[in-house]
Design an enzyme around this catalytic site. Sequence first.
Site, PDB file in Angstrom:
ATOM      1  N   TYR B 101      -8.955  14.687  -8.236  1.00  0.00           N
ATOM      2  CA  TYR B 101      -8.696  16.001  -7.653  1.00  0.00           C
ATOM      3  C   TYR B 101      -9.709  17.015  -8.162  1.00  0.00           C
ATOM      4  O   TYR B 101     -10.100  16.975  -9.333  1.00  0.00           O
ATOM      5  CB  TYR B 101      -7.302  16.509  -8.044  1.00  0.00           C
ATOM      6  CG  TYR B 101      -6.165  15.843  -7.321  1.00  0.00           C
ATOM      7  CD1 TYR B 101      -5.662  16.369  -6.140  1.00  0.00           C
ATOM      8  CD2 TYR B 101      -5.570  14.705  -7.838  1.00  0.00           C
ATOM      9  CE1 TYR B 101      -4.593  15.771  -5.493  1.00  0.00           C
ATOM     10  CE2 TYR B 101      -4.503  14.095  -7.201  1.00  0.00           C
ATOM     11  CZ  TYR B 101      -4.017  14.631  -6.024  1.00  0.00           C
ATOM     12  OH  TYR B 101      -2.968  14.042  -5.386  1.00  0.00           O
ATOM     13  N   TYR B 140      -5.149   6.588  -7.647  1.00  0.00           N
ATOM     14  CA  TYR B 140      -5.523   6.996  -9.008  1.00  0.00           C
ATOM     15  C   TYR B 140      -4.404   6.660  -9.990  1.00  0.00           C
ATOM     16  O   TYR B 140      -3.246   6.570  -9.617  1.00  0.00           O
ATOM     17  CB  TYR B 140      -5.880   8.488  -9.068  1.00  0.00           C
ATOM     18  CG  TYR B 140      -4.787   9.432  -8.621  1.00  0.00           C
ATOM     19  CD1 TYR B 140      -3.780   9.824  -9.493  1.00  0.00           C
ATOM     20  CD2 TYR B 140      -4.772   9.953  -7.331  1.00  0.00           C
ATOM     21  CE1 TYR B 140      -2.788  10.699  -9.091  1.00  0.00           C
ATOM     22  CE2 TYR B 140      -3.785  10.821  -6.906  1.00  0.00           C
ATOM     23  CZ  TYR B 140      -2.787  11.198  -7.796  1.00  0.00           C
ATOM     24  OH  TYR B 140      -1.794  12.044  -7.384  1.00  0.00           O
ATOM     25  N   ARG B 150      -0.811   5.861  -8.412  1.00  0.00           N
ATOM     26  CA  ARG B 150      -0.275   6.467  -7.189  1.00  0.00           C
ATOM     27  C   ARG B 150      -0.936   5.836  -5.975  1.00  0.00           C
ATOM     28  O   ARG B 150      -2.153   5.684  -5.936  1.00  0.00           O
ATOM     29  CB  ARG B 150      -0.586   7.973  -7.140  1.00  0.00           C
ATOM     30  CG  ARG B 150       0.127   8.924  -8.106  1.00  0.00           C
ATOM     31  CD  ARG B 150       1.634   8.985  -8.019  1.00  0.00           C
ATOM     32  NE  ARG B 150       2.290   8.835  -6.722  1.00  0.00           N
ATOM     33  CZ  ARG B 150       2.434   9.771  -5.792  1.00  0.00           C
ATOM     34  NH1 ARG B 150       1.990  10.980  -5.986  1.00  0.00           N
ATOM     35  NH2 ARG B 150       3.067   9.523  -4.651  1.00  0.00           N
ATOM     36  N   HIS B 153      -2.604   9.166  -1.009  1.00  0.00           N
ATOM     37  CA  HIS B 153      -1.708  10.094  -0.306  1.00  0.00           C
ATOM     38  C   HIS B 153      -2.397  11.423  -0.057  1.00  0.00           C
ATOM     39  O   HIS B 153      -3.363  11.781  -0.736  1.00  0.00           O
ATOM     40  CB  HIS B 153      -0.416  10.312  -1.102  1.00  0.00           C
ATOM     41  CG  HIS B 153      -0.645  10.909  -2.456  1.00  0.00           C
ATOM     42  ND1 HIS B 153      -0.963  10.142  -3.561  1.00  0.00           N
ATOM     43  CD2 HIS B 153      -0.626  12.195  -2.891  1.00  0.00           C
ATOM     44  CE1 HIS B 153      -1.119  10.927  -4.607  1.00  0.00           C
ATOM     45  NE2 HIS B 153      -0.925  12.183  -4.235  1.00  0.00           N
ATOM     46  N   HIS B 155      -1.248  15.549   0.456  1.00  0.00           N
ATOM     47  CA  HIS B 155      -0.140  16.497   0.286  1.00  0.00           C
ATOM     48  C   HIS B 155      -0.045  17.433   1.493  1.00  0.00           C
ATOM     49  O   HIS B 155      -1.081  17.928   1.972  1.00  0.00           O
ATOM     50  CB  HIS B 155      -0.357  17.354  -0.960  1.00  0.00           C
ATOM     51  CG  HIS B 155      -0.357  16.571  -2.239  1.00  0.00           C
ATOM     52  ND1 HIS B 155       0.760  16.430  -3.023  1.00  0.00           N
ATOM     53  CD2 HIS B 155      -1.347  15.886  -2.876  1.00  0.00           C
ATOM     54  CE1 HIS B 155       0.472  15.693  -4.093  1.00  0.00           C
ATOM     55  NE2 HIS B 155      -0.809  15.354  -4.031  1.00  0.00           N
TER      56      HIS B 155
END
Lengths: 177, 229
Positions: B101, B140, B150, B153, B155
């Site tokens: 991120y 990640y 995870r 995905h 958000h």
Amino acid sequence: MREPLTGSQTVGPFFHYGLAWKPGEHLFPDPNTPGERITLTGTVRDGKSELVFDAFLELWQPDGAGQFGHPNQGSCAGWGRVNTNAQGVYVAQTVMPGSVQGAAPHVMVVLFARGLLKQVVTRIYFAGDARNAAEPALQSAGARAQTLIAQPDPARPGVWVWDVVLQGDHETVFFDL
Amino acid sequence: MTFRHPAAGTHPAFATPSYGSTALRAPKLAPLSLAQGPVELSGPRFDTSVLYPHHDDMTRQSTAAPLGERIIVAGQVRDENGHPVPNTLVEIWQCNAAGRYHHPRDDHDAPLDPHFNGNSRVLTDAQGHWKITTIKPGAYPWRNHPNAWRPAHIHFSVFGSSMLQRLITQMYFPGDPLLGDDPIFNSIPNDKVKERLISRFDWSLTQPEWALGYRFDIVLRGDEATPAN
């Protein structure tokens, strides 16, 4: 035939750039908004009383005259989004909300954070308002109603303090709406 | 009008022990039932003034293209009665193709992409439709449990016409082997609701020699007095 809803998932820890909003802390940027200018501030704490540094609150309210979203104030007047900082503190600039349909004035709060798989929803009322006594939301909260009431800060005129406790002793009242 | 309450099993429980961060943050006391009031039943209205250049294309927000597999994601926001939710704000964010991120607290040892910020903002059209172009996000690791990863995905944050329709969720990809062991995905009790979080590969969205397409429809609470379409 109704469809199943889309389920909620946590906002996670890394939302800040995705949900950055300017000026998120100003609910009514128009200086001509009816109502007394106030600051709403407080902390968010977890079940160990630790400060929650990665939450955000969305606040939604009418202006001081009890009206929603004046067109000349931008379409989202009355709405704000504030992150907690490294000290778990949020700060929002707004006006004292007016009454809608005779109810005790209040601000709607929707809070998201890492560790919350769905939002918590609550209301902020204001200490000293005579209409609080007959307010069903406060009555239903019983002894816990104090968690819904912002208090004026005697040291800082115009500043109202409302803290959130997500879990444990003095847990804030959240509502199922 | 008032909004129908979500059916049991739609949303995760606050206390979900397999997701460690809920331990100290999940409220212990049940939320109090309260009649929906005029404040909750209204909500902000957003217009095109909140959009920014290339707001719907995360691959064109820098001076060069980001690395990774370009994809198109589109869908409709509607309510459970089948009515489209028009002109509503959808905010979208994600990690880059390497699983990192663009956030100062993300310390995963994977490269940042100088040409990928990873955020988007769209308004639905009159029929509730929206569409973005982005890069397929990477998986990640996280520290929830040993060797925790995870699934890929994206958000999503959606407003709807009332603050009672407010929803934040995550979109997943079909066939991801990590889904079965992900505590966040699996926090949703109802299997049909879980399935809805997995986007569908869609040839009709796929653009030849450009990008694969995925469909992700979002269904919000609806008026309890309105019969379904």
